[in-house]
Write a protein that holds these residues in place. Structure first.
Motif, short mmCIF file in Angstrom:
data_model
loop_
_atom_site.label_atom_id
_atom_site.label_comp_id
_atom_site.label_asym_id
_atom_site.label_seq_id
_atom_site.Cartn_x
_atom_site.Cartn_y
_atom_site.Cartn_z
N GLU A 42 39.51 72.23 -39.23
CA GLU A 42 38.65 71.09 -39.57
C GLU A 42 37.28 71.25 -38.93
O GLU A 42 37.16 71.65 -37.78
N LEU A 72 42.48 73.16 -42.38
CA LEU A 72 42.04 71.87 -42.95
C LEU A 72 40.53 71.76 -43.15
O LEU A 72 40.05 70.81 -43.77
N GLY A 73 39.78 72.73 -42.68
CA GLY A 73 38.35 72.75 -42.96
C GLY A 73 38.03 73.42 -44.30
O GLY A 73 36.88 73.38 -44.76
N PRO A 75 39.12 72.88 -47.67
CA PRO A 75 38.73 72.12 -48.87
C PRO A 75 37.27 71.64 -48.82
O PRO A 75 36.55 71.69 -49.81
N SER A 80 31.49 72.21 -50.42
CA SER A 80 30.08 72.38 -50.07
C SER A 80 29.49 73.63 -50.70
O SER A 80 28.35 73.64 -51.14
N LEU A 83 28.72 72.54 -54.17
CA LEU A 83 27.58 71.61 -54.27
C LEU A 83 26.26 72.32 -53.99
O LEU A 83 25.21 71.91 -54.47
N LEU A 84 26.31 73.38 -53.20
CA LEU A 84 25.09 74.11 -52.87
C LEU A 84 24.84 75.27 -53.83
O LEU A 84 24.03 76.14 -53.56
N ALA A 97 51.30 78.81 -50.59
CA ALA A 97 51.24 77.36 -50.78
C ALA A 97 49.83 76.81 -50.62
O ALA A 97 49.54 75.70 -51.09
N GLU A 100 48.36 75.84 -53.91
CA GLU A 100 48.88 74.56 -54.42
C GLU A 100 48.15 73.38 -53.76
O GLU A 100 47.77 72.41 -54.44
N ILE A 101 47.93 73.48 -52.48
CA ILE A 101 47.26 72.38 -51.75
C ILE A 101 45.82 72.21 -52.25
O ILE A 101 45.37 71.10 -52.54
N LEU A 104 45.74 70.68 -55.77
CA LEU A 104 46.05 69.25 -55.80
C LEU A 104 44.83 68.44 -55.32
O LEU A 104 44.45 67.44 -55.96
N ILE A 105 44.22 68.87 -54.23
CA ILE A 105 43.06 68.13 -53.71
C ILE A 105 41.92 68.15 -54.73
O ILE A 105 41.30 67.11 -55.00
N GLN A 108 42.78 65.85 -57.79
CA GLN A 108 42.74 64.42 -57.50
C GLN A 108 41.32 63.92 -57.27
O GLN A 108 41.03 62.74 -57.47
N SER A 109 40.44 64.79 -56.82
CA SER A 109 39.05 64.36 -56.61
C SER A 109 38.19 64.72 -57.81
O SER A 109 36.97 64.60 -57.76
N GLU B 42 35.89 64.70 -43.01
CA GLU B 42 36.21 65.82 -42.13
C GLU B 42 35.59 65.60 -40.75
O GLU B 42 34.45 65.17 -40.64
N LEU B 66 39.05 59.31 -53.34
CA LEU B 66 39.56 60.63 -52.96
C LEU B 66 38.55 61.76 -53.16
O LEU B 66 38.95 62.89 -53.46
N LEU B 104 52.36 66.84 -49.27
CA LEU B 104 52.35 68.29 -49.53
C LEU B 104 51.86 69.05 -48.30
O LEU B 104 52.46 70.05 -47.88
#
Lengths: 306, 306
Positions: A42, A72-73, A75, A80, A83-84, A97, A100-101, A104-105, A108-109, B42, B66, B104
């Motif tokens: 993160e 976790l940093g 996604p 970014s 976006l850049l 896996a 997959e994570i 999904l993120i 959903q966004s 984050e 989200l 997940l």
């Protein structure tokens, strides 16, 4: 002649729980202007900005395992980059896996990245080549942690032999022979004489290597994968007086990290992944240096150049 | 008599792409020692430590939508709460898919949290009460963004009436009458006379409220949900000269945020969610204060007390 770059920048040195001054694990390795991001805890994107690392130059990201403090940093960094304005492909080497994570993120966004990602799934059995180009090779090797985890070994390919231009002139060897000489072959002079390679060239500098040993129990067999490495990063979540705790949590102590550096005949050792229970870190250096003196601490923003 | 606490602490003020000094969105609201975390971009857990906020006291987390810059700090915060020994329940108010994402991530990292999480799924239609206790109520209301997004309204419940003890003695009203008086009823004196409530009590201070307007297009109808709010946070990703860009990206300008504060008859306005394109932020204040003078900027670590 200056050598090609081989720089490691520490972006985070904390274990699972970050502190006000220590971030979760991430490192940026620059070998010959290939930028490899290694783990991505993160706030890695914030650390990259803080230390003025250009993150659009990163084309390869290596994730050791799927504990949150190591990925976790990612996604946010991927978003970014999008976006850049990123367009070029990004390769992510990680346990399956993770794909997959991230999917999904992003779904959903409602995020559609403007650049392609190629996922290369890592395997925690044996030494596996993950990446290769003209100058660099990268391998994974197994670590022993609570979930599937790999270390990573980054290695320069052997350089070509160095030409002695004065000797070339002296022996009347034409420039057309240079490629053969660089590859180690003998040359033929303008008058037809064979000139031995050793007369016209000198040894190149030996290739350099870096081994990244993320979260792991100490286990001697790991040393086989990283023999004679120039720089070894090894986690040391605890000091030796907490070695029982290290064992239960599948982590290592500073003394165990130093022992591994010795078993591997490493040239330098850098310790990291410090538990939040420790404020000052001097004891880590003291404990490790008794066994392996060429040791230093990972601290946020530190650059180690080989 | 000092009033109960009503403090807002800004943890992050950047829009999607963080900068070296601005973190993704998160705020901590303390009303009468209830700690509400609002969005969790984050590195929120790092910001909480930096500003010495005790994150184990947070029992309620509100996620507006989200997009990653509003929730990607959550998995790490949940893990740290676990590692630091949390046992008590945590309530998370968020779009339904967040539960799937957290499940997940936790299953892939083989993480079993030691405390229960209760997910309360938000709905972006109308005003919905999400939380209520003796002193505080929290509502969601719809915003207009690219994906389902809600704002949040935090409101103290009306306080009971203040007793004037001197008047109680003067009229020979016993302490047994106090509860009725606090509730606004008249009292009966020891000699049987009825004493009007207004003779024995004074008005309590009016209840305070805070409205959090996360990512949204400017739309006048939103003002209906937040009339007479004491403090309004409104995103202002852009300045007015980029209002076309704001519209395309479903964001607002400083001028639009100030206009909303005026339409809502708010007492104070705080601007945030600044695009990374802006270094200095003075122009945001200048632009907004022309329309709504009681305005300030969200900056990391700022505390606003009502």
């Amino acid at each position: 002649m200056s050598r090609q770059t081989f720089d490691l920048t520490i972006l985070g040195s904390s274990s699972a729980t970050p502190t006000a001054t220590r971030n979760p694990t991430s490192q940026l390795l620059n070998i010959a202007e290939r930028f490899f991001l290694i783990d991505c805890g993160e706030a890695t994107q914030i650390q990259l900005r803080r230390f003025k690392c250009k993150f659009q130059k990163i084309d390869h990201i290596f994730i050791s395992h799927l504990h949150g403090d190591h990925f976790l940093g990612l996604p946010g960094l991927l978003a970014s980059m999008h976006l850049l304005g990123r367009k070029q492909e990004l390769c992510i080497y990680a346990p399956a896996a993770l794909e997959e994570i991230i999917s999904l993120i992003n779904s959903q966004s409602d995020t559609m990245l403007n650049y392609p990602i190629r996922f290369i799934h890592t395997d925690d059995k044996g030494l596996n080549k993950l990446y290769e180009d003209q100058k660099v090779e990268v391998f994974s090797f197994p670590l022993k942690h609570r979930i599937k985890t790999t270390g990573f070994l980054f290695r320069e390919k052997p350089a070509m032999r160095n030409i002695d231009k004065f000797k070339l002139e002296k022996h009347h060897v034409s420039l057309a022979e240079i490629h053969k000489l660089k590859m180690g072959e003998d040359a033929i002079a303008d008058d037809g004489r064979i000139i031995p390679n050793a007369e016209l060239t000198t040894d190149p500098l030996p290739p350099r290597s870096y081994a990244y040993c993320s979260d792991t129990l100490f286990h001697e067999e790991m040393a086989d994968f990283i023999q004679h490495v120039d720089l070894l990063y090894h986690e040391s979540t605890f000091l030796e007086d907490k070695k029982d705790r290290a064992k239960v949590t599948f982590h290592s102590t500073a003394m165990q990290a130093a022992t591994m550096a010795r078993l591997a005949h490493a040239k330098q050792l850098v310790l990291g992944h410090f538990s939040a229970r420790y404020g000052e870190l001097d004891d880590f250096l003291t404990e490790a240096s008794g066994i392996f003196p060429q040791v230093e601490l990972a601290t946020e923003g530190k650059k180690i150049s080989l």
